[in-house]
Scaffold this motif. Structure first.
Motif, PDB file in Angstrom:
ATOM      1  N   TYR A  85       0.811  -1.225   0.000  1.00  0.00           N
ATOM      2  CA  TYR A  85       0.000   0.000   0.000  1.00  0.00           C
ATOM      3  C   TYR A  85       0.848   1.281   0.000  1.00  0.00           C
ATOM      4  CZ  TYR A  85      -3.864  -3.090   1.154  1.00  0.00           C
ATOM      5  OH  TYR A  85      -4.823  -4.080   1.122  1.00  0.00           O
ATOM      6  N   ARG A  86       2.148   1.180  -0.316  1.00  0.00           N
ATOM      7  CA  ARG A  86       3.007   2.348  -0.210  1.00  0.00           C
ATOM      8  C   ARG A  86       2.616   3.455  -1.185  1.00  0.00           C
ATOM      9  NH1 ARG A  86       5.898  -1.440  -3.053  1.00  0.00           N
ATOM     10  NH2 ARG A  86       6.905  -0.747  -5.008  1.00  0.00           N
ATOM     11  N   ARG A  87       1.973   3.115  -2.283  1.00  0.00           N
ATOM     12  CA  ARG A  87       1.593   4.131  -3.265  1.00  0.00           C
ATOM     13  C   ARG A  87       0.199   4.671  -3.042  1.00  0.00           C
ATOM     14  NH1 ARG A  87       4.738   3.108  -8.715  1.00  0.00           N
ATOM     15  NH2 ARG A  87       6.536   2.000  -7.897  1.00  0.00           N
ATOM     16  N   ARG A  88      -0.512   4.132  -2.107  1.00  0.00           N
ATOM     17  CA  ARG A  88      -1.877   4.594  -1.840  1.00  0.00           C
ATOM     18  C   ARG A  88      -1.830   5.678  -0.769  1.00  0.00           C
ATOM     19  NH1 ARG A  88      -5.592  -0.895  -2.157  1.00  0.00           N
ATOM     20  NH2 ARG A  88      -4.692  -1.694  -4.096  1.00  0.00           N
ATOM     21  N   VAL A  89      -1.539   6.883  -1.212  1.00  0.00           N
ATOM     22  CA  VAL A  89      -1.376   7.999  -0.281  1.00  0.00           C
ATOM     23  C   VAL A  89      -2.695   8.324   0.418  1.00  0.00           C
ATOM     24  CG1 VAL A  89      -0.700  10.422  -0.081  1.00  0.00           C
ATOM     25  CG2 VAL A  89       0.463   8.918  -1.725  1.00  0.00           C
ATOM     26  N   GLY A  90      -3.787   8.207  -0.313  1.00  0.00           N
ATOM     27  CA  GLY A  90      -5.100   8.531   0.267  1.00  0.00           C
ATOM     28  C   GLY A  90      -5.433   7.686   1.471  1.00  0.00           C
ATOM     29  N   LEU A  91      -5.053   6.402   1.410  1.00  0.00           N
ATOM     30  CA  LEU A  91      -5.318   5.523   2.548  1.00  0.00           C
ATOM     31  C   LEU A  91      -4.545   5.978   3.777  1.00  0.00           C
ATOM     32  CD1 LEU A  91      -6.594   2.960   3.699  1.00  0.00           C
ATOM     33  CD2 LEU A  91      -4.622   1.690   2.837  1.00  0.00           C
ATOM     34  N   ALA A  92      -3.265   6.307   3.576  1.00  0.00           N
ATOM     35  CA  ALA A  92      -2.450   6.767   4.704  1.00  0.00           C
ATOM     36  C   ALA A  92      -2.994   8.069   5.274  1.00  0.00           C
ATOM     37  CB  ALA A  92      -1.006   6.945   4.261  1.00  0.00           C
ATOM     38  N   VAL A  93      -3.383   8.972   4.356  1.00  0.00           N
ATOM     39  CA  VAL A  93      -3.951  10.242   4.821  1.00  0.00           C
ATOM     40  C   VAL A  93      -5.247  10.004   5.586  1.00  0.00           C
ATOM     41  CG1 VAL A  93      -4.956  12.434   4.071  1.00  0.00           C
ATOM     42  CG2 VAL A  93      -2.860  11.598   3.004  1.00  0.00           C
ATOM     43  N   GLY A  94      -6.073   9.102   5.076  1.00  0.00           N
ATOM     44  CA  GLY A  94      -7.341   8.795   5.752  1.00  0.00           C
ATOM     45  C   GLY A  94      -7.133   8.231   7.138  1.00  0.00           C
ATOM     46  N   VAL A  95      -6.174   7.296   7.252  1.00  0.00           N
ATOM     47  CA  VAL A  95      -5.878   6.720   8.573  1.00  0.00           C
ATOM     48  C   VAL A  95      -5.366   7.804   9.509  1.00  0.00           C
ATOM     49  CG1 VAL A  95      -4.379   5.123   9.816  1.00  0.00           C
ATOM     50  CG2 VAL A  95      -5.439   4.422   7.680  1.00  0.00           C
ATOM     51  N   GLY A  96      -4.497   8.672   8.975  1.00  0.00           N
ATOM     52  CA  GLY A  96      -3.977   9.754   9.807  1.00  0.00           C
ATOM     53  C   GLY A  96      -5.057  10.701  10.273  1.00  0.00           C
ATOM     54  N   LEU A  97      -5.961  11.062   9.344  1.00  0.00           N
ATOM     55  CA  LEU A  97      -7.068  11.945   9.721  1.00  0.00           C
ATOM     56  C   LEU A  97      -7.970  11.292  10.752  1.00  0.00           C
ATOM     57  CD1 LEU A  97      -8.112  13.542   6.301  1.00  0.00           C
ATOM     58  CD2 LEU A  97      -7.091  14.696   8.271  1.00  0.00           C
ATOM     59  N   PHE A  98      -8.232  10.000  10.553  1.00  0.00           N
ATOM     60  CA  PHE A  98      -9.094   9.273  11.486  1.00  0.00           C
ATOM     61  C   PHE A  98      -8.491   9.291  12.896  1.00  0.00           C
ATOM     62  CE2 PHE A  98     -10.146   5.204  13.579  1.00  0.00           C
ATOM     63  CZ  PHE A  98     -11.511   5.384  13.712  1.00  0.00           C
ATOM     64  N   LEU A  99      -7.189   8.980  12.977  1.00  0.00           N
ATOM     65  CA  LEU A  99      -6.536   8.978  14.288  1.00  0.00           C
ATOM     66  C   LEU A  99      -6.479  10.386  14.872  1.00  0.00           C
ATOM     67  CD1 LEU A  99      -3.602   6.500  13.590  1.00  0.00           C
ATOM     68  CD2 LEU A  99      -5.741   6.037  14.786  1.00  0.00           C
ATOM     69  N   GLY A 100      -6.284  11.388  13.988  1.00  0.00           N
ATOM     70  CA  GLY A 100      -6.268  12.771  14.465  1.00  0.00           C
ATOM     71  C   GLY A 100      -7.607  13.212  15.013  1.00  0.00           C
ATOM     72  N   ILE A 101      -8.681  12.814  14.311  1.00  0.00           N
ATOM     73  CA  ILE A 101     -10.029  13.166  14.774  1.00  0.00           C
ATOM     74  C   ILE A 101     -10.314  12.503  16.110  1.00  0.00           C
ATOM     75  CG2 ILE A 101     -12.489  12.863  14.292  1.00  0.00           C
ATOM     76  CD1 ILE A 101     -11.815  13.246  11.327  1.00  0.00           C
ATOM     77  N   LEU A 102      -9.920  11.225  16.245  1.00  0.00           N
ATOM     78  CA  LEU A 102     -10.134  10.525  17.520  1.00  0.00           C
ATOM     79  C   LEU A 102      -9.386  11.230  18.653  1.00  0.00           C
ATOM     80  CD1 LEU A 102      -9.989   6.708  16.659  1.00  0.00           C
ATOM     81  CD2 LEU A 102     -11.990   8.117  17.134  1.00  0.00           C
ATOM     82  N   ALA A 103      -8.137  11.646  18.356  1.00  0.00           N
ATOM     83  CA  ALA A 103      -7.362  12.344  19.388  1.00  0.00           C
ATOM     84  C   ALA A 103      -8.027  13.671  19.756  1.00  0.00           C
ATOM     85  CB  ALA A 103      -5.936  12.579  18.891  1.00  0.00           C
ATOM     86  N   PHE A 104      -8.552  14.387  18.750  1.00  0.00           N
ATOM     87  CA  PHE A 104      -9.222  15.663  19.018  1.00  0.00           C
ATOM     88  C   PHE A 104     -10.495  15.449  19.826  1.00  0.00           C
ATOM     89  CE2 PHE A 104     -12.477  18.769  17.672  1.00  0.00           C
ATOM     90  CZ  PHE A 104     -11.888  19.924  18.175  1.00  0.00           C
ATOM     91  N   LEU A 105     -11.295  14.438  19.450  1.00  0.00           N
ATOM     92  CA  LEU A 105     -12.545  14.169  20.165  1.00  0.00           C
ATOM     93  C   LEU A 105     -12.282  13.730  21.603  1.00  0.00           C
ATOM     94  CD1 LEU A 105     -14.612  12.295  17.423  1.00  0.00           C
ATOM     95  CD2 LEU A 105     -14.855  14.668  18.175  1.00  0.00           C
ATOM     96  N   GLY A 106     -11.072  13.184  21.844  1.00  0.00           N
ATOM     97  CA  GLY A 106     -10.743  12.767  23.203  1.00  0.00           C
ATOM     98  C   GLY A 106     -10.605  13.922  24.176  1.00  0.00           C
ATOM     99  N   ASN A 107     -10.605  15.161  23.682  1.00  0.00           N
ATOM    100  CA  ASN A 107     -10.529  16.326  24.565  1.00  0.00           C
ATOM    101  C   ASN A 107     -11.891  16.758  25.101  1.00  0.00           C
ATOM    102  OD1 ASN A 107      -7.682  16.816  24.300  1.00  0.00           O
ATOM    103  ND2 ASN A 107      -8.082  17.502  22.208  1.00  0.00           N
ATOM    104  N   PHE A 108     -12.944  16.058  24.713  1.00  0.00           N
ATOM    105  CA  PHE A 108     -14.296  16.436  25.116  1.00  0.00           C
ATOM    106  C   PHE A 108     -14.957  15.302  25.903  1.00  0.00           C
ATOM    107  CE2 PHE A 108     -13.199  18.832  21.363  1.00  0.00           C
ATOM    108  CZ  PHE A 108     -13.678  20.110  21.617  1.00  0.00           C
ATOM    109  N   VAL A 109     -16.002  15.662  26.643  1.00  0.00           N
ATOM    110  CA  VAL A 109     -16.803  14.682  27.380  1.00  0.00           C
ATOM    111  C   VAL A 109     -17.990  14.293  26.506  1.00  0.00           C
ATOM    112  CG1 VAL A 109     -18.278  14.293  29.393  1.00  0.00           C
ATOM    113  CG2 VAL A 109     -16.144  15.581  29.634  1.00  0.00           C
ATOM    114  N   TRP A 110     -18.076  12.984  26.205  1.00  0.00           N
ATOM    115  CA  TRP A 110     -19.174  12.518  25.346  1.00  0.00           C
ATOM    116  C   TRP A 110     -20.155  11.616  26.090  1.00  0.00           C
ATOM    117  CZ3 TRP A 110     -19.143  15.765  21.774  1.00  0.00           C
ATOM    118  CH2 TRP A 110     -17.987  16.172  21.119  1.00  0.00           C
TER     119      TRP A 110
END
Length: 394
Positions: A85-110
């Motif tokens: 999957y080294r040439r599939r940049v979109g997948l890596a970006v998607g995983v990174g965004l997903f993990l980033g969103i999870l980290a951001f949401l972790g700053n709130f009480v849900w």
């Protein structure tokens, strides 16, 4: 065992097949060379097993020496996945965004949970905490759990202890409730009289505090004073007290029930459906096409929260289980209306008369303008005293 599997995944491993005549000799050489093989299966001329990719390369000299043929059947692990999957940049970006969103949401009480309460409702506690800033979607760093605890204890008198613990995106509110004294000692700071709730003849009277104005056998009218909260001592000094007394009297009571001969009843159709919504905070987004807007139904709801890797998020699926019914006009005759009225009367007796001792009950029914009226007259012994605050100018 998990550590071993994890290390194998990081280094990469293969499933391979060996065919030839000297399989035993090949395996002996691999063992002497310190090559780790696992999950192997062997026949007289074939061997299938697993080994690390780096070890597989070390097996080639042994295969050449023994005259067997080696072949990789399948590759596993991070090195092969990365290469694929080294040439599939979109997948890596998607995983990174997903993990980033999870980290951001972790700053709130849900998620907010209340535990330990029996008398005070969870809604009351959550409503007050919401006024102080603790609610779904609150920014964790803006919350001061110790200050929330202090203010809540001052506001909700029924609580003796409270702890607000925020773990991840979940706030757990643990409470202990006070052991309250009996009702007869509540509001003892208020001066009160005991007056008659109903008209009757006093059968028994136990005065705990206050000065009695009547005696057993006296007739009392609704609203009359029975026990005064104004007490004069032997020195002629007057003081105000919270009068308390248990006053039972012979009294009359009436209950009237009305049953229309024409009623609209709800008839279950037997049809049910499960509707799902995407829930984001307090918003609901239907995941279906609404085709039964005109149908009547009762619904039970259940929310399945989205908690990837155990992290609370504001997202979830709201499942709504609908049970449909139709409305039908039902015609009663006088006999059926009377039966319905008698059933309702039994329920009202429990509500209105409670623990009263019924000495006599008389029933009378009549039909008037498509309405059946059932009147019940009771002679009973019941508690007739009620507290009335003495208003003082201070």
């Amino acid at each position: 065992m998990f550590i071993v599997r994890f290390l194998r995944f990081i280094n990469g491993y293969v499933r391979f097949r060996v065919t030839g005549v000297f399989i035993e000799r090949f395996l002996n050489l691999a063992s002497r060379g310190g090559i780790n093989l696992w999950n192997g299966s062997k026949t007289q001329t074939e061997y299938v097993g697993y080994t690390l990719m780096k070890h597989y390369k070390q097996l080639r000299p042994f295969a050449k020496k023994t005259g067997v043929y080696m072949q990789i059947e399948e590759r596993f692990g991070w090195p092969f996945w990365r290469k694929k999957y080294r040439r599939r940049v979109g997948l890596a970006v998607g995983v990174g965004l997903f993990l980033g969103i999870l980290a951001f949401l972790g700053n709130f009480v849900w998620t907010i949970e209340v535990v330990g309460n029996e008398i005070v409702s969870s809604d009351e506690i959550l409503d007050y905490l919401q006024e102080q800033g603790l609610k779904v979607g609150s920014f964790k760093s803006s919350l001061d759990p110790r200050e929330l605890e202090r203010k809540t204890l001052l506001e909700i008198k029924e609580l003796s202890w409270i702890a607000v613990n925020i773990t991840g995106s979940t706030a757990t509110v643990e409470v202990n409730e006070r052991i309250l004294p009996p009702d007869m000692y509540l509001d003892n700071d208020k001066a009160c009289n005991i007056i008659a709730r109903y008209t009757g003849q006093i059968r028994s009277m136990d005065v705990y505090d206050g000065q009695s104005d009547l005696q057993v056998g006296d007739t009392v009218l609704a609203g009359d004073l029975i026990v005064s909260g104004i007490v004069e001592d032997g020195k002629g000094q007057t003081r105000f007290v919270h009068a308390r007394a248990d006053v039972k009297a012979y009294t009359s009571y009436e209950i009237e029930i009305e049953v229309p001969l024409q009623q609209i009843k709800r008839i279950p159709t037997g049809e049910t459906s499960l509707k799902k919504y995407l829930k984001v905070l307090t918003w609901k987004i239907p995941l279906f096409w609404e085709s039964d807007q005109e149908k009547s139904y009762d619904a039970q709801q259940r929310t399945v929260s989205f908690v990837p890797f155990g992290l609370s998020t504001p997202f979830g699926i709201l499942e709504e289980n609908r049970v449909y019914y139709t409305q039908k006009t039902v015609e009663y005759n006088e006999v059926q209306a009377k039966e319905e009225a008698l059933q309702q009367l039994q329920e009202q007796e429990k509500v209105q008369l409670g623990e009263a001792e019924i000495l006599k009950k008389e029933l009378s029914g009549s039909l008037d303008k498509e309405i059946y009226r059932l009147k019940a007259s009771y002679t009973c012994i019941m508690e007739i005293g009620r507290e009335q605050e003495i208003l003082l100018d201070r």
